[in-house]
Design an enzyme around this catalytic site. Structure first.
Site, PDB file in Angstrom:
ATOM      1  N   TYR A  27      16.600  29.806   5.607  1.00 49.34           N
ATOM      2  CA  TYR A  27      15.523  30.333   6.186  1.00 49.34           C
ATOM      3  C   TYR A  27      15.517  30.561   7.467  1.00 49.34           C
ATOM      4  O   TYR A  27      15.867  29.902   8.491  1.00 49.34           O
ATOM      5  CB  TYR A  27      14.000  29.487   5.957  1.00 49.34           C
ATOM      6  CG  TYR A  27      13.543  29.608   4.457  1.00 49.34           C
ATOM      7  CD1 TYR A  27      13.262  30.902   3.993  1.00 49.34           C
ATOM      8  CD2 TYR A  27      13.386  28.446   3.745  1.00 49.34           C
ATOM      9  CE1 TYR A  27      12.545  30.804   2.821  1.00 49.34           C
ATOM     10  CE2 TYR A  27      12.896  28.613   2.448  1.00 49.34           C
ATOM     11  CZ  TYR A  27      12.688  29.641   2.099  1.00 49.34           C
ATOM     12  OH  TYR A  27      11.916  29.723   0.638  1.00 49.34           O
ATOM     13  N   LYS A  51       0.781  -1.199   0.165  1.00 54.49           N
ATOM     14  CA  LYS A  51       0.059   0.124   0.007  1.00 54.49           C
ATOM     15  C   LYS A  51       0.814   1.167  -0.053  1.00 54.49           C
ATOM     16  O   LYS A  51       2.086   1.197   0.168  1.00 54.49           O
ATOM     17  CB  LYS A  51      -0.926   0.018   1.268  1.00 54.49           C
ATOM     18  CG  LYS A  51      -0.084  -0.239   2.616  1.00 54.49           C
ATOM     19  CD  LYS A  51      -0.895  -0.451   3.766  1.00 54.49           C
ATOM     20  CE  LYS A  51      -0.183  -0.449   4.925  1.00 54.49           C
ATOM     21  NZ  LYS A  51      -0.901  -0.838   6.168  1.00 54.49           N
TER      22      LYS A  51
HETATM   23  C1  LIG Z   1      -0.214  -2.043   6.581  1.00 52.05           C
HETATM   24  C2  LIG Z   1      -0.550  -3.423   7.243  1.00 52.05           C
HETATM   25  C3  LIG Z   1       0.153  -4.230   7.249  1.00 52.05           C
HETATM   26  C4  LIG Z   1       1.721  -4.105   7.471  1.00 52.05           C
HETATM   27  O1  LIG Z   1       2.004  -3.403   8.617  1.00 52.05           O
HETATM   28  P1  LIG Z   1       3.795  -3.128   8.965  1.00 52.05           P
HETATM   29  O2  LIG Z   1       3.354  -2.692  10.330  1.00 52.05           O
HETATM   30  O3  LIG Z   1       4.150  -2.093   7.816  1.00 52.05           O
HETATM   31  O4  LIG Z   1       4.521  -4.370   8.651  1.00 52.05           O
HETATM   32  C5  LIG Z   1      -0.388  -5.542   7.628  1.00 52.05           C
HETATM   33  N1  LIG Z   1      -1.655  -5.388   7.787  1.00 52.05           N
HETATM   34  C6  LIG Z   1      -2.411  -4.427   7.739  1.00 52.05           C
HETATM   35  C7  LIG Z   1      -3.959  -4.827   7.756  1.00 52.05           C
HETATM   36  C8  LIG Z   1      -2.041  -3.417   7.273  1.00 52.05           C
HETATM   37  O5  LIG Z   1      -2.898  -2.193   7.293  1.00 52.05           O
END
Ligand SMILES: *Cc1c(COP(=O)(O)O)cnc(C)c1O
Length: 343
Positions: A243, A36
Site C-alpha cells: 500500500y 486476563k
Molecule cells: C494486570 C494486572 C497485574 C499484572 O501486571 P503485569 O504488569 O502484567 O505484571 C497485576 N495486578 C493487577 C491488579 C492487574 O490489573
C-alpha cells in the site's frame, strides 16, 4: 472440519513455567498469575493449565465473562473488576471470587450474603479501589476477605510513589480480616522483598515481557508468531511493494508475501522495521504491513518457497522498540486467527 491455519503461535510451556518459578523465587512468596485478556493473548486456558500443574493457586482475570470462559481449572480465580449488578448471576462459579473495588460493590456483596472475596484498595494510582481511609474507617469490617490488594502505578520506574503505595498497604495489615496482602505485578517483584507481601501477581513477565532491567536476564521468551509464505516473486528494480508504494526495489529483489498482518496483531509499526527468521537468515519486512499480509525481502534466502514457514522476531523489548507499541499491546493484540501451539 478443522482447517490447518496459515499462522500459528509457537508457545513454549517450559519457558512459561520457568518464568513463573523465577518470579516466585525472586519474590520469596507464592506467585499467582494474571491471565486476563485471554492470557495476554496466548490463550488463558492453555496458560492456566500449565501454571496450575506447576503449583500456581491464584489466577486473575478482568471480568466474569473471562472467568466463565476459563472454567474450572484447579485454582482460585479472582475477578479484578469486582461485581456489577449484572454479574451477580455469575458469582456462583465454583472457585471464582470478586475483587471488590468500590464501596457500592462492597454493599452489593454484603447484601448478597458476603461470601469469600478479595478487595482492591487504592493507594495512589487512582484507578480502581476503595480508599485506605474508608478501610481504616471500617468499610470492610465483617467481610470475609482472602486477599487485600493494591496496584502499583510506577513499578517499572524508580519512583517515590512506589514506597508511598507500599507503606499505605502495609498500614492496613491488621485492619481487616484479610488472610493475605498483595501488591506487586511483574515489575513490582523486581522492587524487592519489601513489595512482595504474601502473594505476587505477575502477568507480563510470565509471557516473556521485560518491564525493567532487573528482569532482563531471568525472563525467557514464550510466544513466537509464525506464518506461511503465500507467494514468492521477483520485483524488478524500481518496482514498489504494498500500500502507498512506500518501498521501492533498489535492484531486482526477491520478495515473499506471508500470511500475517495487523489484524493478527502484527502492527503497522513493524512496516520497514520488523524482521523474520528463516533458518539462519534474518529477513527484513519491506513496505507497509497490510491487514492480513506482510512482505519480506528474501534475497538472502534462495531456497525459501511458497508454503514454507517463517518465524517473526518477537523478543518483546526489541519488538516494542521497533514497532512503537508497548510489550503489553504486542501480546494482547495477538489475534484469533493463530493456531496456538504449545510445546
Ligand atoms: C494486570 C494486572 C497485574 C499484572 O501486571 P503485569 O504488569 O502484567 O505484571 C497485576 N495486578 C493487577 C491488579 C492487574 O490489573
Amino acid at each position: 472440519m478443522t482447517l490447518d491455519l496459515p499462522a500459528r503461535l509457537d508457545l513454549d510451556g517450559g519457558a512459561l513455567v520457568a518464568n513463573w518459578r523465577a518470579l516466585a523465587r525472586m519474590a520469596g512468596v507464592p506467585a499467582g498469575a494474571a491471565v486476563k485478556a485471554d492470557g495476554y493473548g496466548l490463550g488463558a486456558r492453555g496458560v492456566a493449565d500449565r501454571l496450575v500443574a506447576a503449583g500456581c493457586r491464584d489466577l486473575f482475570v478482568a471480568t466474569w465473562a473471562e472467568a466463565l470462559a476459563l472454567g474450572e481449572c484447579g485454582a482460585a480465580v479472582a475477578v479484578l473488576h469486582g461485581v456489577r449488578e449484572e454479574d451477580m448471576a455469575a458469582t456462583g462459579l465454583p472457585n471464582a471470587r470478586p475483587v471488590l473495588t468500590t464501596p457500592e460493590q462492597v454493599r452489593r456483596w454484603r447484601d448478597a450474603g458476603g461470601g469469600a472475596c478479595d478487595v482492591m484498595v487504592d493507594t495512589g494510582m487512582h484507578r480502581l479501589g476503595v480508599s485506605a481511609e474508608d478501610v481504616a474507617a471500617g468499610l470492610l469490617d465483617g467481610l470475609r476477605i482472602d486477599v487485600l490488594m493494591s496496584h502499583l502505578a510506577c513499578a517499572d520506574e524508580n519512583s517515590a510513589m512506589n514506597a508511598v503505595q507500599r507503606n499505605a498497604l502495609a498500614g492496613l495489615r491488621d485492619r481487616t480480616s484479610a488472610r493475605r496482602l498483595s501488591l506487586a505485578n511483574s515489575a513490582g517483584i523486581a522492587l524487592g522483598k519489601d513489595y512482595a507481601f504474601d502473594l505476587v501477581r505477575p502477568g507480563l513477565a510470565l509471557y516473556g515481557g521485560v518491564p525493567c532491567a532487573a528482569l532482563a536476564d531471568i525472563i525467557r521468551p514464550v510466544a513466537r508468531p509464525e506464518a506461511q509464505i503465500l507467494q514468492r516473486r521477483r520485483v524488478p528494480a524500481g518496482g514498489a511493494v504494498g500500500y502507498n508504494a512506500t518501498w521501492t526495489a533498489p535492484a531486482d529483489t526477491e520478495v515473499a508475501i506471508v500470511n500475517l498482518g495487523y489484524a493478527d496483531g502484527y502492527w503497522r509499526g513493524f512496516s520497514g522495521k520488523g524482521f523474520v527468521r528463516a533458518g539462519e537468515a534474518a529477513l527484513p519486512v519491506i513496505g507497509r504491513v497490510s491487514m492480513d499480509l506482510t512482505a519480506l525481502d528474501v534475497s538472502t534466502a534462495p531456497a525459501l518457497a511458497e508454503g514454507d514457514w517463517v518465524t517473526f522476531d518477537y523478543a518483546l523489548p526489541k519488538a516494542a522498540a521497533a514497532s512503537g507499541m508497548s510489550q503489553y499491546e504486542l501480546l494482547t493484540g495477538l489475534g484469533s486467527r493463530f493456531a496456538r501451539v504449545w510445546r
